[in-house]
Motif scaffolding. Structure first.
Motif, PDB file in Angstrom:
ATOM      1  N   LYS A  53      42.596  37.856  43.208  1.00 26.11           N
ATOM      2  CA  LYS A  53      42.232  36.824  42.227  1.00 26.11           C
ATOM      3  C   LYS A  53      41.206  35.858  42.799  1.00 26.11           C
ATOM      4  N   SER A  54      41.333  35.525  44.069  1.00 21.20           N
ATOM      5  CA  SER A  54      40.360  34.633  44.698  1.00 21.20           C
ATOM      6  C   SER A  54      38.986  35.283  44.754  1.00 21.20           C
ATOM      7  N   VAL A  55      38.949  36.583  45.042  1.00 18.72           N
ATOM      8  CA  VAL A  55      37.674  37.310  45.073  1.00 18.72           C
ATOM      9  C   VAL A  55      37.050  37.311  43.682  1.00 18.72           C
ATOM     10  N   ARG A  56      37.853  37.566  42.663  1.00 22.19           N
ATOM     11  CA  ARG A  56      37.337  37.567  41.284  1.00 22.19           C
ATOM     12  C   ARG A  56      36.805  36.177  40.906  1.00 22.19           C
ATOM     13  N   LEU A  57      37.527  35.146  41.319  1.00 28.04           N
ATOM     14  CA  LEU A  57      37.105  33.778  41.026  1.00 28.04           C
ATOM     15  C   LEU A  57      35.773  33.467  41.701  1.00 28.04           C
ATOM     16  N   LEU A  58      35.628  33.847  42.951  1.00 29.19           N
ATOM     17  CA  LEU A  58      34.369  33.614  43.660  1.00 29.19           C
ATOM     18  C   LEU A  58      33.217  34.389  43.032  1.00 29.19           C
ATOM     19  N   ASN A  59      33.464  35.639  42.670  1.00 30.06           N
ATOM     20  CA  ASN A  59      32.413  36.473  42.087  1.00 30.06           C
ATOM     21  C   ASN A  59      32.035  36.049  40.672  1.00 30.06           C
ATOM     22  N   SER A  60      32.879  35.251  40.019  1.00 27.23           N
ATOM     23  CA  SER A  60      32.590  34.822  38.649  1.00 27.23           C
ATOM     24  C   SER A  60      31.498  33.750  38.602  1.00 27.23           C
ATOM     25  N   GLY A  61      31.215  33.098  39.719  1.00 31.60           N
ATOM     26  CA  GLY A  61      30.225  32.022  39.734  1.00 31.60           C
ATOM     27  C   GLY A  61      30.793  30.692  39.284  1.00 31.60           C
TER      28      GLY A  61
END
Length: 105
Positions: A53-61
């Protein structure tokens, strides 16, 4: 590698040291204290990993760093539109543990 007898990682360039000097108002004693504290912090971060989830949050901008203030603290910018979209897609995406996992990386 050492700089003036103090061990520094090979990846720690001179311009990073200058940032600490400037952030300490050119007080070399404070600079050394901050550098030691920073290097100890980095040494403790070796075994940390991001959650999916943290990776997805970071990649979302959703956030980015925009410079630093006069106390050398990073200025974080959060995009409310992206936060709203992510909260609709997955209400747990903006949970506290997701942000903590990202900041402790």
């Amino acid at each position: 590698m050492t700089k003036n007898g103090t061990p520094f990682p090979d990846t720690f360039p001179d311009y990073e040291i200058l940032k600490f000097i400037h952030g300490s108002n050119f007080d070399l004693k404070k600079t050394v204290q901050k550098l030691v504290k920073h290097l100890e912090f980095l040494a403790g971060q070796r075994n940390k990993s991001l959650t999916p989830k943290s990776v997805r949050l970071l990649n979302s901008g959703i956030m980015y760093i925009h410079g630093r203030d006069k106390f050398f603290r990073p200025t974080w910018i959060l995009d409310g539109g992206i936060m709203n979209r992510l909260a609709k897609e997955d209400p747990d995406m903006l949970a506290e543990e997701t942000f903590i996992g990202m900041f402790w990386f």
